[in-house]
Structure formats: structure tokens, C-alpha cells
Enzyme design. Structure first.
Site, PDB file in Angstrom:
ATOM      1  CB  CYS A   1      -1.018   0.208   1.121  1.00 56.83           C
ATOM      2  SG  CYS A   1      -2.174  -1.297   1.227  1.00 56.83           S
TER       3      CYS A   1
ATOM      4  NE  ARG B   1       4.672   1.627   0.135  1.00 58.40           N
ATOM      5  CZ  ARG B   1       5.797   1.301   1.040  1.00 58.40           C
ATOM      6  NH1 ARG B   1       6.814   1.571   0.681  1.00 58.40           N
ATOM      7  NH2 ARG B   1       5.364   0.805   2.282  1.00 58.40           N
TER       8      ARG B   1
ATOM      9  CD1 TRP C   1      -0.010  -6.105  -3.271  1.00 57.09           C
ATOM     10  CD2 TRP C   1      -0.412  -6.906  -1.150  1.00 57.09           C
ATOM     11  NE1 TRP C   1       0.451  -7.474  -3.229  1.00 57.09           N
ATOM     12  CE2 TRP C   1       0.304  -8.093  -1.957  1.00 57.09           C
ATOM     13  CE3 TRP C   1      -0.509  -7.094   0.074  1.00 57.09           C
ATOM     14  CZ2 TRP C   1       0.492  -9.098  -1.580  1.00 57.09           C
ATOM     15  CZ3 TRP C   1      -0.426  -8.225   0.757  1.00 57.09           C
ATOM     16  CH2 TRP C   1       0.186  -9.285  -0.089  1.00 57.09           C
TER      17      TRP C   1
ATOM     18  CG  ASN D   1       1.555   0.352   4.510  1.00 61.34           C
ATOM     19  OD1 ASN D   1       1.219  -0.862   4.173  1.00 61.34           O
ATOM     20  ND2 ASN D   1       2.734   0.685   4.465  1.00 61.34           N
ATOM     21  N   GLY D   2      -0.919  -1.453   6.369  1.00 58.15           N
ATOM     22  CA  GLY D   2      -0.575  -2.340   7.556  1.00 58.15           C
ATOM     23  C   GLY D   2      -1.577  -3.435   7.718  1.00 58.15           C
TER      24      GLY D   2
ATOM     25  CD  GLU E   1      17.542 -12.536  -7.180  1.00 59.91           C
ATOM     26  OE1 GLU E   1      16.756 -13.235  -6.666  1.00 59.91           O
ATOM     27  OE2 GLU E   1      16.929 -11.611  -7.706  1.00 59.91           O
TER      28      GLU E   1
ATOM     29  CE  LYS F   1      13.979 -10.403  -9.360  1.00 61.53           C
ATOM     30  NZ  LYS F   1      14.769 -10.357  -8.131  1.00 61.53           N
TER      31      LYS F   1
ATOM     32  CD  GLU G   1      10.204 -11.256  -8.156  1.00 54.84           C
ATOM     33  OE1 GLU G   1       9.857 -10.618  -7.331  1.00 54.84           O
ATOM     34  OE2 GLU G   1      11.688 -11.399  -8.508  1.00 54.84           O
TER      35      GLU G   1
ATOM     36  CG  HIS H   1      20.099 -37.045  -5.456  1.00 47.29           C
ATOM     37  ND1 HIS H   1      20.790 -38.254  -5.214  1.00 47.29           N
ATOM     38  CD2 HIS H   1      21.016 -36.253  -5.772  1.00 47.29           C
ATOM     39  CE1 HIS H   1      21.869 -38.444  -5.278  1.00 47.29           C
ATOM     40  NE2 HIS H   1      22.396 -37.111  -5.483  1.00 47.29           N
TER      41      HIS H   1
ATOM     42  CE  LYS I   1      11.775  -2.400  -4.608  1.00 51.19           C
ATOM     43  NZ  LYS I   1      12.349  -3.479  -5.573  1.00 51.19           N
TER      44      LYS I   1
HETATM   45  C1  F6R Z   1      12.201  -9.923  -5.414  1.00 46.19           C
HETATM   46  C2  F6R Z   1      11.720  -9.234  -4.708  1.00 46.19           C
HETATM   47  C3  F6R Z   1      11.303  -9.731  -3.230  1.00 46.19           C
HETATM   48  C4  F6R Z   1      12.243  -9.154  -1.900  1.00 46.19           C
HETATM   49  C5  F6R Z   1      11.901  -9.725  -0.663  1.00 46.19           C
HETATM   50  C6  F6R Z   1      12.505  -8.827   0.386  1.00 46.19           C
HETATM   51  O1  F6R Z   1      12.435  -9.615  -6.625  1.00 46.19           O
HETATM   52  O2  F6R Z   1      11.718  -8.081  -4.528  1.00 46.19           O
HETATM   53  O3  F6R Z   1      11.704 -11.328  -3.094  1.00 46.19           O
HETATM   54  O4  F6R Z   1      13.507  -9.330  -2.311  1.00 46.19           O
HETATM   55  O5  F6R Z   1      10.422  -9.120  -0.608  1.00 46.19           O
HETATM   56  O6  F6R Z   1      12.465  -7.519   0.336  1.00 46.19           O
HETATM   57  P1  F6R Z   1      13.579  -6.609   1.129  1.00 46.19           P
HETATM   58  O7  F6R Z   1      14.560  -6.763   0.634  1.00 46.19           O
HETATM   59  O8  F6R Z   1      12.817  -5.363   0.934  1.00 46.19           O
HETATM   60  O9  F6R Z   1      13.465  -7.058   2.442  1.00 46.19           O
END
Ligand code: F6R
Length: 618
Positions: free
Chosen positions: A2, A29, A78, A104-105, A487, A491, A494, A510, A613
């Protein structure tokens, strides 16, 4: 999660336009619904609906509010409680429709409060927890409180996390903002306009002067000024320092790129060069603490966790002690019976607000009555994580707006590697000349990525076209590159909505190998390090079963290149000092692959489905 924006001014400006631009900058957000309320002539004017901001703006003309209005609140959502619908979008109102709240929360005791307020006769229309707040404030005002006192009493009754912003139709000269665990910042143009937002980029085009609200602090915003009070002790004076933000506005906007994700990948060289300038005293403080630690844990979520896995390998190499990497959401469960005094926790987070991480750290500190040291690596100055940590390093990635983390990953790994080299200096496990060579390798990451992005990316789109029909993938690697595989795969999951398994190439025998048929795409991460020879064997095993082999290798690679259907070539020297940098230099290619795969499938890489985010819910 949010995005919150508030503005109060004495200037002749279009309040709706500012509010709309404010939430547009916070759209990363959350983006399933949005709303704006403006106040004029003791009346609240509200526009809100479910959908993305641009769609809603087309229909509702979100910037059009009474031209004399000097106060507005705006929210991009969100969903947590209740689906994304018009009625659940913010702002929410009380029964008298005079109090508007954006939030937000999550309020944990909202059912209990709702029942209490319903018994008092309050009527609720949404499924949200947020709607409790205006009714609770209304309830206190009916009992005789003025607005500020009512907000203090209301938030003190709420259990959970909140960044809350409130306005009242009969109080046109103030906005009230309160925070507990969810970020809120205040921006100020002295004497003219005051802003509040869940993140600085929301008001960065208008002011660089800001205050960071701490837990349990309330800000009372007036046009061009702000006062603070502590909601737990309203009489306690609060002294806050103004912070001058040094990022450029351009750094928080798209700057000619089609998407933030692409822009942020191309910013990696600059981000890495800036990260190389982290003061050595800062790195040394971390190194000293780690050197004398009994047990070391590294914890994070998502991309930051994979950066931690890579960093853990590099630190262990020079520290000679094992570092336990634990996802932050499992930290408490795993260590409930095992966490010992004098341990050190490295907490890694782009936002510094990920609630599972904050809770893990708070839990550890409380459990051991603070006889534990927390070192944090984050990208956000003043974030909650920095406040719970004994020492902090701020990565120098600059604002990252794309929901998928890109440049912050590179800077996190580089920061951990720089700490590792400081440990090597202390322990004298290698010579000074060798340390210098490793340092030069780390320094070269920016140039290697620059060179790759300028000269080598042309085949990425071909690879994306070749993989067009595939919906399942393996990303395989050994040793430190397992972090890169995970990683890189995250990506693709996502932003391109493809199913991938990022796995150890050896362990894949395995079980996972049974999925491989003719044409099954397998991306091998194959830097020329000590795992290379064994990886050659793994590539052959998967090739023998018909796998479509795509390998990420250095420019001079021959053996795995021969075995592969296609390669992604990174312009990087092949020698032992460069072995530690492949988690940084190999990742941009995989980020680009995911970016173009998202475009190929008509997906918006900046706003992946179901994501936000900053994850501030458990
Ligand atoms: C992936 C991504 C999320 C964040 C995760 C942790 O692209 O952005 O997996 O890495 O939510 O977020 P932070 O780093 O802000 O604690």
C-alpha cells in the site's frame, strides 16, 4: 504494501494533480485499487475504485477536485482484508462521513474492535480492517476528545502495524499521520506545503527536506510546517532531525526507459561504483564483530536472501567459520531452542521494512535480552531495520521502484564481499597483494556489467524467442552459483510468470532430472571456478536426456560452450580472483532474460501479479 500520500498547502496548486502524481510514484507498493479524498468547505470529496491508477484516472479523472482545496490524501492498495473492490479501497470514512483514513499495514485486533464499535451503533460497509480506524476516532470524539486526542486514543487501542493518515472535514488546517511498524516519511517545503508518504520518491520532485517518522510517533502536518508527538507519551517533547535527500529525481523516475526494471538493470554499474565507496570504517566495524563472533546467522527474504547466500560463501571463504543462512520467516522456528548469547545476526533487506525480518530481529533481541549483535545491510536510510540494528551499512543502489529487485541484489552481494575482504585483512589469511587483487576484481564488476550491457545483450531476445513455448525451466549451478540460479530463477518466476526450479546441478540428479524430456530448457550458471569440471559432467547428463542447454559462461569459455545449445557470454577474466564476483556479474543477463520474457508474454515487469515491493504482512 500500500502506498500512502498526503498533502496540505497554502499555495494555489491543483491538489488533485499532486495527489495523483504522489500515488503514481508509489504504485510499486500495491496496485489493485486506489482512491483520493480532497477537503473543501467542510466537505470531503472522494474518488476511488478497484483497478490500476491509470485505468481509474481515465474513468474518474482523479486529478479533478474543487480548485480551492488545499488538502488531499491518496492511497494505492495491495489487498489484505477483503478483495480489491471499490468499497474496500481507501479512503475509509466514519458514520458521519467527516473523518477520512488511509492505512498501510494490518490491524490484528480488528474483529474485536469492530464488534465493540458495532455494539456502539457504528455501521461498517467494507471488509477492511482500516475502516475500524475512522469509527474508533469518531467514537472518541463523541466522548469529548478533540481530533488529535481521539487519534491518540484510537491508535493506542489498535494492535498491529500501521502507517495511518487522517483528515477531518471540520479540521481543514491539519493532516494527522501516525506510524507503528509501517513506514511513513514527512516532506516539507517550509512555509508552503507539507507532504507525508510511505516512501520518499512520492514527494521528491517537490522537496528534498524530510523527516522520518519513528514507531509510535504522530506528525501533525500544517501547510509548510509539522509538529511531532509520541502517542504513548504525548507530553514527552520530540526532537527530530531534518534529513536532506541527495538522490536525483531522475533516479526515482523512468528516465527514458520503458520500465523501471530495465532502467534499474542499466543502473547497476553506477550502483556498484557507489557501493565501492562505502566508508571502510563501516565495513571494518562489521568485519571486527564477525571475526570475534561465536555463531553467525544471516537472514533475509526473497532476493535479499539469495544475495545473502552468495555473500555467505564469500565471507566464509575468508572468515573460516560457518555462517548459517536462514530465511527470516523461519528464523524463530528454527532457532527457538538454539539461539545462543553473543551470536551475531546479519540482516539483509532492500527496504529495511520486511515485517518477517523485523520480527525475527525483534524476537532474537528480546529472547536474549539484547545479548546479541545485529548488523544490517539495507538500501533505505532510517528504515525500521536500522533502528533495531547495532550497526548498519546502507547499500548505495539508490531508489529501486521496479517491484522485482535488481540493482539492489548486486549491491548487497558487493557489500557482503567488501566485508569479507576486510575480514581477510584482519585475519591475514591471504597476502596484502592477494587482497588487492580480490579488491580489483570487486571493483571491476561495474565495468564488466557496463561492457556486457553495452556489447553482449543482443542474443538475449533470441533466447527469449527460442524459449517462448516453454513454461517450465531449470536453473542449475554448483557452489556459490546456486545463489545465482535461485535469484535468476526467481526473477523469471516473478516477472514472466514461468515455473522454474533453481537448484543444485548435482542434487538435481536426485529427482528433478526425471522431468527432463526433449527440449526441456535448462539454464546452467557456469563460471570458471572450482565447481566447473563437475558442472561439465552435470551439463552432459542433462544434454544426454534431450535438455535444451543454455549456459551462462565467461567470454573465453570453451568446454561448456561446446556442449550448450546457446550461451550467454559475460566479459569477465577467468582467474581465481574473479571467482568471487560471478554472483554479481552473471545476474544482469538473467534479469534481462526475465524482463524480455515478461514483455514477450505481454506482462508488465514493473508490476508482477500478486506482488508488492515491500512486504509488511506476515
Ligand atoms: C524479488 C523481491 C522480493 C524481495 C523480498 C525482500 O524480486 O523483490 O523477493 O527481495 O520481499 O524484500 P526486502 O529486501 O525489502 O526485505
Amino acid at each position: 504494501m500500500c502506498g500512502i500520500f498526503g498533502i496540505i498547502t497554502n499555495q494555489d496548486i491543483s491538489i488533485g494533480k499532486f495527489a495523483l502524481e504522489g500515488i503514481k510514484r508509489l504504485e510499486y507498493r500495491g496496485y489493485d485499487s486506489c482512491g483520493i479524498v480532497a477537503l473543501h468547505d467542510s466537505q470531503l470529496f472522494i474518488k476511488k475504485d478497484a483497478g490500476k491508477i491509470d485505468e481509474i484516472n481515465e474513468r474518474l479523472k482523479l486529478s479533478e477536485f474543487p480548485s480551492e482545496s488545499k488538502l488531499a490524501l491518496a492511497h494505492t492498495r495491495w489487498a489484505t482484508h477483503g478483495p480489491p473492490t471499490k468499497v474496500n479501497s481507501h479512503p475509509h470514512l466514519d458514520c458521519s462521513k467527516k473523518i477520512a483514513v488511509i492505512h498501510n499495514g494490518i490491524l490484528e485486533n480488528f474483529l474485536e474492535l469492530k464488534e465493540m464499535l458495532e455494539r456502539e451503533g457504528h455501521k461498517f460497509i467494507s471488509d477492511t480492517d482500516t475502516e475500524i480506524i475512522p469509527h474508533l476516532i469518531e467514537s472518541y470524539m463523541k466522548k469529548g476528545d478533540d481530533l488529535i486526542q481521539a487519534v491518540v486514543n484510537a491508535v493506542n487501542q489498535c494492535i498491529g502495524a500501521y502507517g495511518v493518515v487522517i483528515c477531518h472535514a471540520d479540521y481543514p488546517d491539519i493532516i494527522i499521520a501516525v506510524r507503528k511498524e509501517s513506514p511513513l516519511v514527512i516532506g516539507i517545503e517550509k512555509g508552503k506545503t507539507t507532504y507525508c508518504a510511505s516512501d520518499i520518491p512520492a514527494f521528491l520532485p517537490y522537496t528534498r527536506q524530510c523527516y522520518i517518522l519513528e514507531d509510535n510517533e504522530m506528525a501533525i502536518l500544517k501547510a509548510g510546517s509539522v509538529n511531532f508527538l509520541n502517542v504513548l507519551d504525548p507530553d514527552m517533547p520530540i526532537k527530530k532531525e531534518i534529513i536532506n535527500i541527495e538522490w536525483s529525481i531522475d533516479a526515482a523516475e523512468k528516465g527514458g526507459y520503458e520500465h523501471f526494471m530495465l532502467k534499474e538493470i542499466y543502473e547497476e554499474p553506477v550502483a556498484l561504483r557507489r557501493t565501492m565507496k562505502i566508508p571502510r570504517t563501516n565495513l571494518q566495524a562489521f568485519a571486527k564483530i564477525l571475526w570475534s563472533a561465536k555463531n553467525i546467522y544471516i537472514t533475509a527474504a526473497g532476493t535479499s536472501f539469495y544475495a545473502s547466500l552468495a555473500g555467505k560463501h564469500i565471507i566464509t571463504k575468508f572468515l573460516g567459520k560457518y555462517i548459517h543462512a536462514i530465511e527470516c520467516s523461519e528464523f524463530q522456528t528454527e532457532l527457538d531452542d538454539a539461539l545462543q548469547e553473543d551470536s551475531v545476526i546479519i540482516a539483509v533487506s532492500q527496504s529495511g521494512e520486511t515485517i518477517d525480518l523485523i520480527e525475527a530481529i525483534r524476537w532474537a533481541k528480546e529472547k536474549l535480552k539484547k545479548k546479541i549483535t545485529v548488523l544490517c545491510i539495507t538500501n533505505v536510510v532510517g528504515s525500521s531495520l536500522t533502528r533495531y540494528s547495532d550497526e548498519s551499512i546502507i547499500t548505495q543502489a539508490g531508489p529501486e521502484i521496479g517491484v522485482a529487485a535488481t540493482k539492489t541484489y548486486c549491491t548487497q552481494v558487493l557489500t557482503l564481499a567488501l566485508i569479507a575482504l576486510e575480514i581477510a585483512r584482519y585475519r591475514k589469511v591471504i597476502t596484502k597483494q592477494e587482497i588487492d587483487k580480490y579488491y580489483d576484481a570487486l571493483k571491476s564488476t561495474a565495468d564488466i556489467i557496463d561492457n556486457y550491457l553495452k556489447n553482449n545483450v543482443s542474443n538475449i531476445k533470441d533466447i527469449v524467442n527460442n524459449l517462448d513455448k516453454s513454461s517450465n525451466f531449470f536453473y542449475l549451478a554448483r557452489g556459490i552459483s546456486i545463489a545465482t540460479a535461485k535469484e535468476g530463477g526467481l526473477k523469471l518466476k516473478e516477472v514472466a510468470c514461468r515455473f522454474i526450479e533453481g537448484y543444485s546441478a548435482a542434487h538435481a540428479k536426485h529427482g528433478p532430472i526425471s522431468l527432463v524430456r526433449e527440449g526441456f530448457p535448462i539454464i546452467f550458471i557456469a563460471p570458471p571456478d572450482e565447481t566447473y569440471q563437475r558442472l561439465v559432467g552435470n551439463v552432459m547428463e542433462f544434454k544426454a536426456r534431450g535438455g535444451n542447454i543454455i549456459s551462462v559462461v565467461v567470454d573465453s569459455d570453451k568446454v561448456i560452450t561446446e556442449l550448450s545449445d546457446r550461451t550467454i557470454r559475460i566479459p569477465q577474466p577467468a582467474n581465481k580472483y574473479y571467482n568471487i564476483i560471478s554472483p554479481i556479474t552473471f545476474i544482469p543477463a538473467l534479469q534481462l532474460l526475465s524482463y524480455y520474457a515478461a514483455l514477450k508474454h505481454n506482462l508488465d515487469p514493473d508490476q508482477p501479479l500478486n506482488l508488492a515491493k515491500t512486504v509488511t504482512v506476515h
